[in-house]
Write an enzyme that holds these catalytic residues in place. Structure first.
Site, PDB file in Angstrom:
ATOM      1  N   ASN A 189      -3.407  -2.503  -1.865  1.00  0.00           N
ATOM      2  CA  ASN A 189      -2.481  -1.586  -2.529  1.00  0.00           C
ATOM      3  C   ASN A 189      -1.304  -2.423  -3.032  1.00  0.00           C
ATOM      4  O   ASN A 189      -0.424  -2.793  -2.256  1.00  0.00           O
ATOM      5  CB  ASN A 189      -1.992  -0.518  -1.534  1.00  0.00           C
ATOM      6  CG  ASN A 189      -0.963   0.413  -2.166  1.00  0.00           C
ATOM      7  OD1 ASN A 189      -0.733   0.375  -3.374  1.00  0.00           O
ATOM      8  ND2 ASN A 189      -0.338   1.237  -1.340  1.00  0.00           N
ATOM      9  N   TRP A 190      -1.336  -2.717  -4.318  1.00  0.00           N
ATOM     10  CA  TRP A 190      -0.277  -3.572  -4.886  1.00  0.00           C
ATOM     11  C   TRP A 190       1.045  -2.825  -5.008  1.00  0.00           C
ATOM     12  O   TRP A 190       2.074  -3.427  -5.295  1.00  0.00           O
ATOM     13  CB  TRP A 190      -0.696  -4.078  -6.270  1.00  0.00           C
ATOM     14  CG  TRP A 190      -1.780  -5.103  -6.242  1.00  0.00           C
ATOM     15  CD1 TRP A 190      -2.445  -5.573  -5.137  1.00  0.00           C
ATOM     16  CD2 TRP A 190      -2.343  -5.799  -7.369  1.00  0.00           C
ATOM     17  NE1 TRP A 190      -3.371  -6.517  -5.509  1.00  0.00           N
ATOM     18  CE2 TRP A 190      -3.331  -6.669  -6.867  1.00  0.00           C
ATOM     19  CE3 TRP A 190      -2.108  -5.766  -8.739  1.00  0.00           C
ATOM     20  CZ2 TRP A 190      -4.082  -7.501  -7.701  1.00  0.00           C
ATOM     21  CZ3 TRP A 190      -2.853  -6.588  -9.564  1.00  0.00           C
ATOM     22  CH2 TRP A 190      -3.828  -7.451  -9.053  1.00  0.00           C
ATOM     23  N   GLU A 223       4.779   6.689   0.850  1.00  0.00           N
ATOM     24  CA  GLU A 223       5.831   6.538  -0.182  1.00  0.00           C
ATOM     25  C   GLU A 223       5.785   7.705  -1.165  1.00  0.00           C
ATOM     26  O   GLU A 223       6.821   8.136  -1.668  1.00  0.00           O
ATOM     27  CB  GLU A 223       5.661   5.177  -0.891  1.00  0.00           C
ATOM     28  CG  GLU A 223       6.069   4.036   0.047  1.00  0.00           C
ATOM     29  CD  GLU A 223       5.312   2.730  -0.150  1.00  0.00           C
ATOM     30  OE1 GLU A 223       4.682   2.536  -1.205  1.00  0.00           O
ATOM     31  OE2 GLU A 223       5.344   1.893   0.780  1.00  0.00           O
ATOM     32  N   GLU A 280      -1.553   4.877   8.427  1.00  0.00           N
ATOM     33  CA  GLU A 280      -0.461   3.938   8.176  1.00  0.00           C
ATOM     34  C   GLU A 280       0.810   4.456   8.841  1.00  0.00           C
ATOM     35  O   GLU A 280       1.491   5.342   8.285  1.00  0.00           O
ATOM     36  CB  GLU A 280      -0.198   3.801   6.675  1.00  0.00           C
ATOM     37  CG  GLU A 280      -1.378   3.277   5.892  1.00  0.00           C
ATOM     38  CD  GLU A 280      -0.934   2.631   4.583  1.00  0.00           C
ATOM     39  OE1 GLU A 280      -1.309   1.480   4.354  1.00  0.00           O
ATOM     40  OE2 GLU A 280      -0.193   3.266   3.813  1.00  0.00           O
ATOM     41  N   GLY A 286       5.538  -2.521   5.448  1.00  0.00           N
ATOM     42  CA  GLY A 286       6.463  -3.453   4.818  1.00  0.00           C
ATOM     43  C   GLY A 286       7.559  -3.960   5.741  1.00  0.00           C
ATOM     44  O   GLY A 286       8.535  -4.547   5.288  1.00  0.00           O
ATOM     45  N   SER A 302       1.718  -3.785   7.560  1.00  0.00           N
ATOM     46  CA  SER A 302       1.960  -5.196   7.912  1.00  0.00           C
ATOM     47  C   SER A 302       0.715  -5.934   8.391  1.00  0.00           C
ATOM     48  O   SER A 302       0.802  -6.816   9.255  1.00  0.00           O
ATOM     49  CB  SER A 302       3.098  -5.306   8.931  1.00  0.00           C
ATOM     50  OG  SER A 302       4.299  -4.784   8.385  1.00  0.00           O
ATOM     51  N   GLY A 329      -0.783  -3.965   1.903  1.00  0.00           N
ATOM     52  CA  GLY A 329       0.281  -3.987   0.899  1.00  0.00           C
ATOM     53  C   GLY A 329       0.670  -5.419   0.559  1.00  0.00           C
ATOM     54  O   GLY A 329      -0.035  -6.114  -0.181  1.00  0.00           O
ATOM     55  N   GLY A 330       1.779  -5.881   1.121  1.00  0.00           N
ATOM     56  CA  GLY A 330       2.342  -7.192   0.782  1.00  0.00           C
ATOM     57  C   GLY A 330       1.326  -8.328   0.775  1.00  0.00           C
ATOM     58  O   GLY A 330       1.299  -9.140  -0.162  1.00  0.00           O
TER      59      GLY A 330
HETATM   60  P1  13P Z   1       2.354  -3.530   3.955  1.00  0.00           P
HETATM   61  O1  13P Z   1       1.011  -4.197   4.199  1.00  0.00           O
HETATM   62  O2  13P Z   1       3.190  -4.265   2.950  1.00  0.00           O
HETATM   63  O3  13P Z   1       3.056  -3.230   5.236  1.00  0.00           O
HETATM   64  O4  13P Z   1       2.041  -2.117   3.269  1.00  0.00           O
HETATM   65  C1  13P Z   1       1.115  -1.282   3.852  1.00  0.00           C
HETATM   66  C2  13P Z   1       0.843  -0.165   2.930  1.00  0.00           C
HETATM   67  O5  13P Z   1       1.673   0.708   2.722  1.00  0.00           O
HETATM   68  C3  13P Z   1      -0.448  -0.160   2.227  1.00  0.00           C
HETATM   69  O6  13P Z   1      -0.657   1.041   1.587  1.00  0.00           O
END
Ligand code: 13P
Length: 256
Positions: free
Chosen positions: A10-11, A101, A171, A177, A216, A237-238
């Protein structure tokens, strides 16, 4: 082996055309274990380029394409929205729905999210339905209640049978994040709760739904997380913005 594993990138509102290029080249030679799907979900302006590259380079077996959101409406006067039909034209197969989000910044309710899941399924897209509790909710021991309240409207709208075509991503909001990953035991315990909750409606369906962990996840913690019996991959994510790190995470996943 009854359950496939999925690793989805997920960018969010990150990445660019250069990342589309390097990600496609990088994933072209990623080594995957049995029964694993890799899904890349860029921002919508890049779906077309990703789709074209996957097609030209004949990588559709290695890379599935996912969107980060979709409208619950089929078409019409909804400025800024994207329909299932538009996604289908770009060979999109998965769509992230109900990310925390979207729930918090764009006030998407669980009812609206259920409508989106319904619309996506009707169009043959696989929803990656995101659920998760906040830090305060976990501290007040409300995690199970919150997750149940996020799942129930979707069960009510589509029926449990349709979960055969749904992927769930757990999540915890406090782990997104922040670098604070849930411990593998805590993640497993929560995934087990989610599966048991679904099993109250249908045991067979519950046993087959892929449950992804997100929050994370990185190259160092993925192996331990993915080794848990109810964790079937991750929503990343990251770390999905770094091709080499994402490849390590993909290689750690295994169908169960
Ligand atoms: P991170 O991996 O950056 O914590 O983000 C997770 C996320 O929200 C994936 O949808």
């Amino acid at each position: 082996m009854t359950r496939r594993a999925i690793v989805a990138a997920n960018w969010k509102m990150n990445g660019d055309l250069a990342l589309v290029n390097t990600m496609v080249s990088g994933l072209a030679n990623v080594e995957l274990q049995d029964n694993v799907n890799v899904v890349v979900c860029p921002s919508s302006p890049y779906l077309s380029e990703l789709s074209a590259q996957v097609k030209t380079k004949q990588l559709s077996a290695a890379i599935s394409i996912g969107a980060q959101n979709v409208s619950e409406h089929k078409q019409g006067a909804y400025t800024g929205e994207i329909s299932t039909q538009m996604l289908q034209e770009l060979s999109v197969k998965f769509v992230i729905i109900g990310h925390s989000e979207r729930r918090s910044y764009y006030h998407e309710s669980s009812t609206q999210i259920a409508h989106k899941v319904h619309t996506a399924l009707t169009a043959g897209l696989t929803p990656i339905l995101c659920i998760g509790e906040s830090e305060a909710e976990r501290a007040m021991e409300q995690t199970d209640t919150v997750l149940a309240a996020q799942l129930q409207p979707v069960i009510d709208e589509i029926g449990i049978e349709k979960f055969n075509d749904v992927v769930i991503a757990y999540e915890p909001v406090w782990a997104i994040g922040t670098g604070k990953t849930a411990s593998s035991e805590m993640a497993q315990e929560t995934h087990q709760f989610i599966r048991q909750f679904l099993a109250q409606a249908d045991e067979d369906v519950a046993a087959k739904v892929p449950l992804l962990y997100g929050g994370s996840v990185n190259a160092s913690n993925c192996e331990e997380l993915f080794a848990q019996s109810d964790i079937d991959g991750g929503l990343i994510g990251g770390a999905s913005l770094q091709v080499e790190q994402f490849k390590i995470i993909c290689s750690a996943a295994k169908g169960k």
